[in-house]
Scaffold this active site. Structure first.
Site, PDB file in Angstrom:
ATOM      1  CG  ASP A 430       1.988  -0.740  -1.562  1.00 23.79           C
ATOM      2  OD1 ASP A 430       2.055  -1.595  -1.672  1.00 23.79           O
ATOM      3  OD2 ASP A 430       2.883   0.224  -1.790  1.00 23.79           O
ATOM      4  CD  GLU A 467       6.845  -3.609   0.427  1.00 23.95           C
ATOM      5  OE1 GLU A 467       7.560  -3.055  -0.311  1.00 23.95           O
ATOM      6  OE2 GLU A 467       6.028  -2.919   1.015  1.00 23.95           O
TER       7      GLU A 467
END
Length: 860
Positions: A430, A467
């Site tokens: 991620d 994000e």
């Protein structure tokens, strides 16, 4: 590429033969937003005509079909060739190299390394799409004329691929390692134990060792400050967990909460604690949530083995994501450098810190009576106090969205594809695994473009920033270009929570209108490791390890999994949020995630590293490639289909199950409103959608039939009539018209002045193949406009009660879940949380009106 594996999977290898080069097109002006805009329909239809006339001529040469072959067969062959050419490009070698480039250094949002990565992605876009690098870097402050023009031009006058970077200016925080404290206090409140708040950085993982201190463990948007109080264990810190503690008589006022990660978004753990009077929150990673792969089951901890490294710490945002996403100080509008800031309402007012299992275990043993098993320690209150200090600095911080656009023949219909780039540390899973898959998609589309392909619709690709803090980059861009997005974007394709690969099982979530498309595409992509299966079959894949699992974890896992592959609705936690739940764009999300028999994923830790990815998550990088192949296939089918592959009937039928869920969730029947009008409205929408299905099929068939007739005849004079009409009545200038390639349109039939009036080139009395074709093209455009607008039909300007930023009344992130979705959220929350019959009646009524209006729109 692994040649042997590619051959086993039956992948097409591209030849050097060039794809046909499409003609230049008349550039569409910005049209009005009304559903019957004549300029919108005619210009779009004209672009569609130009595109397909060229295809008809060139496909026969490209595919080698004889003159008497059916058009539909030749067009299908062309599309198949395009898709096969794309599928052959993503490779394991390229994916691995990209991962080693991006995942071997930290890139926290707003950091120098993050900016450098933004520029590297910009260079990738320029290289793969043949964009010359300008003398001055195309990096623009958001809100500047250059930034505005870069996006707005993609749907109008852009004629070649472009790439640029938009800079936004949100308020974000960073942690100060020296000021972070967690300690157990003894007599006279003197510390008797102090947590190290560090990850060990085992030298057997060289990047983890090198960067062990690069980003201190902290929570994004956490409140700075000190908290002192008795420790209370609150299990997962969910809404139900806190309520059970209060119902059992546990007083949380003035306490420091200890909760484990999982079950809900971490910010909601802090929110729930603060609302019940707690003064601080500590959140840790519990090996009970690692399934079978634990030290207790005999597995060595990473990097010696697959079990969790006990010092790993999960960083992450504690924004109250269910209230609104993006920069907390500019809700609903973009974070320009000179933006007016407001006091945030979606961030905590009590401090929080992340903990490793090693530190949490000591707190359990020293203060709460032992390691937790089942529910026996839930609500246990320590006898001594804990002191915690969260030392963070918050300030306006620049972030960088890197963007690219490939203009289509129909410029004003846009397919948006994105993944975020920033990480809490290295982020091999991620977000780097997502970035790697996006990297391969870019290579695939670039290869097609260089060989002559041009998309039917415009494609915009985004590498979002920040994000991790709360979907900041995508949200700011979405708020910046909200009108443009609602006018032009037909679908958004996202990487699953930006993680392409962290485990063995492929999963996806999406707007119901995309379910059939996703399933068909996944069935056309080879399984990453089994040549006898497809990607769709990976819904059932499991990890390689065995062993017993914690009973509570097993129940949770069984609840969220199914014996049948299922594409469920979207909640939040990734960049689709602003597009789907505020702007009404049909969206999708996919990737490989963990199962209980996979090596535990060191989420947001230094051990989400390149070594862990190569050894445990995806040896060989075959899953990265499979996701890239499917993402690209989805994008191509959304882009090049004449009728948009959006299934409104699937969506309309699922609404009945949403109502069923509301009824099943009701604790007190007297709160339930009269749902018969809502059921009736849904039935009306289903009928309207069935009719739209018929019109879609009929319009496309008429389009193909008309095209077959037109291609048989010649008549260049008609081209001049078309151009003259466009120039005189739609205001397109002579210079723009020169972009039209007349030879590509030479198959148009000749028509008379009376049959194609100067005032309306295709009135109902018009006759001949050209007029038939223009009418068919208009039908296609009207159908596509209805398909695009369908998701928008669930939006309410009033939004959802208590969190009005969210406007989608069909689905939203659960109010007390964050990640997971709640369908029919306004109605559900009025019944389940507010327990208010009058409010439930109001919510049922406005939902009914919304669905009735949508049904009427489809029937027009």
């Amino acid at each position: 590429m692994n040649t042997e594996k590619s051959e086993k999977a039956g992948l097409y290898q591209p030849s050097e033969e060039l794809l046909p080069h499409p003609p230049g097109l008349v550039q569409a002006r910005k049209h009005s937003r009304g559903p019957v805009s004549r300029k919108f329909l005619v210009l779009g239809s004209f672009a569609l005509i130009s595109f397909l006339f060229y295809k008809v001529h060139s496909i026969s040469c490209f595919v080698g079909l004889k003159k008497d072959k059916k058009y539909s067969e030749s067009y299908d062959s062309y599309i198949k060739r395009i898709e096969e050419g794309y599928l052959a490009v993503p490779s394991t070698q390229s994916a691995l190299a990209a991962s080693r480039d991006y995942a071997t250094h930290p890139h926290l949002a707003g950091a120098v390394e993050d900016f450098q990565d933004a520029k590297e992605i910009l260079a990738l876009f320029q290289s793969e799409f043949g964009i010359p690098a300008p003398a001055t870097e195309p990096i623009y402050p958001a809100g500047s004329p250059e930034s505005r023009e870069a996006t707005l031009s993609t749907s109008s006058k852009l004629s070649k691929p472009a790439a640029w970077v938009d800079i936004y200016y949100p308020v974000m925080n960073t942690g100060n390692a020296d000021g972070m404290v967690v300690e157990l206090l003894g007599e006279s409140d003197q510390p008797i134990w102090k947590a190290d708040l560090l990850e060990d950085g085992d030298p057997r993982d060289d990047t983890a060792a090198e960067y062990r201190n690069s980003v201190p463990p902290f929570h994004g948007f956490s409140a700075a400050g000190e908290a002192i109080g008795q420790l209370v264990y609150a299990n997962y810190g969910t809404y139900d967990d806190y309520n059970k503690l209060v119902d059992a008589g546990v007083n949380l006022t003035g306490k420091v909460i200890l909760a484990r990660y999982g079950a809900n978004f971490r910010g909601l753990k802090v929110q729930g604690a603060a609302e019940r009077g707690a003064v601080g929150v500590l959140i840790y990673s519990d090996p009970r949530d690692d399934g079978s792969v634990t030290v207790e089951n005999g597995y060595e901890p990473y990097p010696a083995g697959p079990a969790r490294n006990p010092t790993s710490i999960q960083r992450g945002s504690v924004m109250y994501l269910s209230i609104y996403a993006g920069d907390p100080t500019t809700p609903g509008y973009p974070a320009y450098e000179n933006a007016t800031r407001v006091e945030p309402t979606n961030v905590p007012n009590i401090p929080s810190l992340p903990l490793s299992w090693a530190n949490a275990k000591l707190l359990f043993e020293e203060e709460l009576g032992g390691v937790p098993e089942g529910t026996k320690l839930n609500g246990r209150v320590g006898s001594r106090k804990v002191r915690m200090v969260n030392d963070v600095d918050a300030k306006v911080t620049p972030i960088w969205n890197t963007m690219a656009a490939i203009p289509g023949h129909i410029k004003d219909e846009v397919v948006l594809l994105g993944c975020h780039r920033d990480a809490w540390v290295m982020g091999a899973a991620d977000p780097t695994s997502g970035t790697v898959s996006l990297h391969e998609v870019v290579r695939g589309l670039g290869a097609l473009y260089k060989r002559g392909w041009k998309p039917l619709r415009t494609i915009v690709i985004a590498s979002w920033d920040a994000e991790e803090y709360g979907l900041v980059g995508s949200t700011e861009w979405g708020e910046d270009f909200a009108d443009w997005i609602q006018e032009h974007v037909v679908s958004y394709v996202n990487l699953t929570t930006d993680v392409s690969v962290s485990g063995s099982r492929w999963h996806t979530s999406a707007s119901p209108s995309l379910v059939h498309l996703i399933q068909r595409s996944a069935q056309d992509v080879p399984h990453p490791t089994d040549a006898q299966k497809t990607l769709w079959d990976a819904h059932f894949d499991v990890g390689p390890y065995e062993g017993p699992v914690d009973a509570e974890f097993a129940r949770m896992w069984d609840t969220k999994t199914s014996n049948e592959p299922r594409i469920g609705p979207l909640g939040s936690g990734s960049d689709y949020t602003v597009f789907l739940q505020r702007l009404g764009v049909a969206s999708s999300d996919q990737g490989f995630g963990n199962t209980p028999t996979d090596a535990p994923y060191h989420y947001h830790s230094i051990y989400d590293s390149q070594m862990w990815q190569e050894v445990y998550a995806d040896p060989g990088f075959y899953k990265h490639v499979a996701v890239a192949q499917n993402l690209g296939l989805l994008t191509l089918r959304l882009t090049d289909s004449i009728i948009l592959p959006l299934n409104t009937t699937q969506y309309a039928l699922e609404l009945d199950s949403y109502v069923d869920t509301v009824i099943e969730s009701t604790y007190r029947e007297e709160i339930l409103p009269d749902l018969f009008p809502l059921r009736r409205a849904i039935a009306k929408l289903q009928d309207a959608s069935f009719k739209l299905d018929e019109e879609k099929a009929s319009a496309e068939e008429a389009f193909h039939e008309a095209l077959k007739k037109v291609r048989r005849v010649r008549g260049p004079p008609v081209v001049r009539r078309v151009i003259r009409w466009v120039k005189e009545h739609l205001g397109i200038g002579a210079q723009e018209v020169q972009d039209l390639r007349f030879d590509a349109l030479k198959w148009m039939s000749s028509v008379t002045e009376s049959s194609c009036s100067e005032m309306d080139i295709c009135k109902s009395r018009g006759k001949g193949p050209l007029c038939d074709f223009i009418r068919a093209a208009k039908r296609v455009r009207v159908a596509n406009q209805k398909l695009t607008a369908f998701e928008r039909g669930f939006l309410s300007e009033d939004g959802i009660k208590d969190r009005e930023w969210y406007r989608h009344l069909g689905v939203a992130p659960g109010k007390h879940l964050g990640y997971a979705p709640t369908t029919l959220p306004g109605l559900t929350e009025a019944i389940v949380y507010d327990e208010d019959h009058e409010l439930a009646e109001y919510e049922a009524t406005r939902l009914t009106e919304l669905i009735e209006n949508l049904a009427e729109f489809l029937e027009v």
